[in-house]
Enzyme design. Structure first.
Site, PDB file in Angstrom:
ATOM      1  N   GLY A  50      37.977  44.275  45.055  1.00  0.00           N
ATOM      2  CA  GLY A  50      36.599  44.188  44.590  1.00  0.00           C
ATOM      3  C   GLY A  50      35.953  42.914  45.113  1.00  0.00           C
ATOM      4  O   GLY A  50      34.802  42.909  45.543  1.00  0.00           O
ATOM      5  N   ASN A  61      32.453  41.151  32.935  1.00  0.00           N
ATOM      6  CA  ASN A  61      33.878  41.232  32.612  1.00  0.00           C
ATOM      7  C   ASN A  61      34.247  40.493  31.327  1.00  0.00           C
ATOM      8  O   ASN A  61      35.148  40.902  30.607  1.00  0.00           O
ATOM      9  CB  ASN A  61      34.719  40.706  33.779  1.00  0.00           C
ATOM     10  CG  ASN A  61      34.134  39.471  34.428  1.00  0.00           C
ATOM     11  OD1 ASN A  61      32.949  39.438  34.779  1.00  0.00           O
ATOM     12  ND2 ASN A  61      34.943  38.451  34.602  1.00  0.00           N
ATOM     13  N   GLN A  77      33.508  46.352  36.746  1.00  0.00           N
ATOM     14  CA  GLN A  77      33.884  46.656  35.356  1.00  0.00           C
ATOM     15  C   GLN A  77      33.281  47.972  34.871  1.00  0.00           C
ATOM     16  O   GLN A  77      33.779  48.555  33.907  1.00  0.00           O
ATOM     17  CB  GLN A  77      33.433  45.521  34.418  1.00  0.00           C
ATOM     18  CG  GLN A  77      34.175  44.216  34.623  1.00  0.00           C
ATOM     19  CD  GLN A  77      35.614  44.251  34.117  1.00  0.00           C
ATOM     20  OE1 GLN A  77      35.961  44.997  33.207  1.00  0.00           O
ATOM     21  NE2 GLN A  77      36.473  43.451  34.710  1.00  0.00           N
ATOM     22  N   HIS A 132      41.719  49.048  40.550  1.00  0.00           N
ATOM     23  CA  HIS A 132      42.661  48.629  39.501  1.00  0.00           C
ATOM     24  C   HIS A 132      42.028  48.447  38.138  1.00  0.00           C
ATOM     25  O   HIS A 132      42.729  48.230  37.154  1.00  0.00           O
ATOM     26  CB  HIS A 132      43.446  47.376  39.928  1.00  0.00           C
ATOM     27  CG  HIS A 132      42.690  46.087  39.873  1.00  0.00           C
ATOM     28  ND1 HIS A 132      42.955  45.124  38.937  1.00  0.00           N
ATOM     29  CD2 HIS A 132      41.711  45.600  40.643  1.00  0.00           C
ATOM     30  CE1 HIS A 132      42.155  44.079  39.151  1.00  0.00           C
ATOM     31  NE2 HIS A 132      41.397  44.342  40.184  1.00  0.00           N
ATOM     32  N   THR A 161      44.035  47.866  59.694  1.00  0.00           N
ATOM     33  CA  THR A 161      44.553  49.222  59.464  1.00  0.00           C
ATOM     34  C   THR A 161      44.383  49.581  57.994  1.00  0.00           C
ATOM     35  O   THR A 161      44.703  48.787  57.113  1.00  0.00           O
ATOM     36  CB  THR A 161      46.039  49.294  59.868  1.00  0.00           C
ATOM     37  OG1 THR A 161      46.127  48.964  61.248  1.00  0.00           O
ATOM     38  CG2 THR A 161      46.616  50.685  59.640  1.00  0.00           C
ATOM     39  N   CYS A 169      40.852  34.926  35.859  1.00  0.00           N
ATOM     40  CA  CYS A 169      41.000  33.900  36.895  1.00  0.00           C
ATOM     41  C   CYS A 169      40.623  32.514  36.396  1.00  0.00           C
ATOM     42  O   CYS A 169      41.039  31.519  36.963  1.00  0.00           O
ATOM     43  CB  CYS A 169      40.201  34.273  38.132  1.00  0.00           C
ATOM     44  SG  CYS A 169      38.636  34.987  37.773  1.00  0.00           S
TER      45      CYS A 169
END
Ligand SMILES: Cc1ncc(COP(=O)(O)O)c(C=O)c1O
Length: 393
Positions: free
Chosen positions: A73, A155, A183, A205, A241, A331
């Protein structure tokens, strides 16, 4: 008997749905081709990426060709903000960006970094519920404003912004509008055909998909300057890739999320959220909900400030009771500074230190919530009994 464990940190990340894992597995083993190869294995991987792109696009009613997969994200936010700002400046359109005080660091730090590169920016304040005012946005737009980035939902405090109104302001002034919906996507209905947004960030996720895979919706016709150069994958916007298993997982997670939303699962979760909030506020005195309530709040999200104690203390004792929560964003927890998001909503430092975030998933049960409502109040009492601030009252 094993003790109960209640994971309530779903804003930080969610458990990968077993159906997602199952869809991903073959792309690690027998179907391991590079989607850029022309042989059968390559074609097989390319087809899987195409399917996942269509599934991910369908979640927000976008066209598959308008979805770019990224490595997270955060990377999608960087691509949107930096990519659009540079492209628009190159066209001579100006170099002024507008954002809000409560953005995730992925957007906010990108804007601030652009500030060091010669761009100018304005950071809009929020009100006590964490809302950005469309009128304030309109007043901040200048002739040289090219880009606005304001998150869909926060968040830390769960507040959902008035995205439609904010986007309409941008449209009226011919300014590009990006929203970080990490979110929100998969948890509330988003339709980019109805919403005036030009770019929108998602991350798998946060919706029961794998970590390390994000997506940026880019409305047709918008030109971005890539942040990663190389082989020109992802329409030239994200070289490298493709992470085929993760992309497949994103697609499957998006498909499941869409089916859930179509079945009204968000409403059920919102009812449990309100039961939870009501329980916490009634059982623990001098506690406040942070962020907005009702339809203006993410359905799985609760967050509080508990006066006279520290979030970290609550986290540790909750952890010992098998309840996994967070204090502020994943974080920034670990730092001693109170959350900038809470401060932006007008809380003082001491109060902001007592923050706790409890975010549910579709696996959370009423029994889980009742367990927390039983364990949490005595934990607060215990901590308050030790708090010099509480005892001085
Ligand atoms: C609002 C918001 N934006 C961006 C991100 C970053 O997403 P990722 O962890 O996939 O880089 C997060 C993750 O916490 C988030 O909550």
């Amino acid at each position: 008997m094993t003790a109960r464990e209640v994971y309530l940190d779903n804003s930080a990340t969610t458990r990968t749905d077993p159906r997602v894992l199952e869809a991903m597995a073959p792309y690690f083993s027998e179907k391991y081709g590079n989607p850029n190869s022309l042989h059968k294995y390559g074609r097989e991987a390319r087809a899987a990426v195409d399917t996942a792109r269509a599934q991910t696009a369908a979640l927000i009613n976008a066209e598959p060709a308008d979805v770019v997969f990224t490595g997270a994200g955060s990377e999608a936010d960087n691509l949107a903000v930096k990519g659009a700002a540079w492209a628009l400046r190159e066209k001579g359109k100006g170099a002024h960006i507008i954002t809000s005080a409560i953005e995730h660091h992925a957007a906010l730090s990108s804007v601030k970094w652009l500030g060091k590169m010669g761009f100018e920016y304005t950071i809009l304040p929020v009100d006590g519920r964490g809302m950005v005012s469309p009128d304030a946005l309109e007043a901040a737009i200048r002739p040289d404003t090219t880009l606005v980035t304001i998150m869909f939902a926060n968040n830390e405090i769960g507040t959902i912004q008035p995205i439609k109104k904010l986007g309409e302001v941008c449209r009226r002034h011919g300014v590009m509008f990006h929203t970080d919906a990490v979110q929100a996507a998969g948890h509330i209905k988003i339709d980019v055909k109805e919403l005036p947004v030009d770019m929108l960030t998602m991350a798998a996720h946060k919706m029961y998909g794998p970590k390390g895979i994000g997506a940026l919706y880019v409305r047709r016709g918008i030109k971005l300057i890539p942040t990663l150069h190389g082989g020109g994958q992802e329409f030239g916007l994200r070289s490298g890739t493709e992470n085929v298993p993760a992309i497949v997982g994103f697609g499957k997670a998006a498909e499941i999320a869409k089916a859930r939303l179509d079945a009204g699962a968000d409403k059920k979760l919102a009812a449990m959220r309100d039961y939870f909030i009501e329980g916490v506020l009634s059982k623990i005195p001098e506690t406040r909900l942070t962020g907005a309530a009702g339809d203006d709040r993410l359905p799985f999200h609760t967050s509080f400030v508990v006066k006279y104690i520290e979030g970290e203390g609550m986290l540790l004792l909750l952890d010992a009771a098998g309840i996994y929560a967070s204090s502020g964003s994943a974080c920034t927890s670990g730092s001693l500074e109170p959350s900038y998001v809470l401060l932006a909503t007008g809380l003082d430092h001491a109060t902001a230190h007592g923050s706790l975030r409890l975010t549910m998933s579709h696996e959370t049960t009423k029994e889980d919530i009742d367990y927390v409502l039983e364990k949490f109040p005595p934990i607060v009492e215990k901590l308050r009994a030790m708090s010099p601030f509480y005892n001085k009252k």
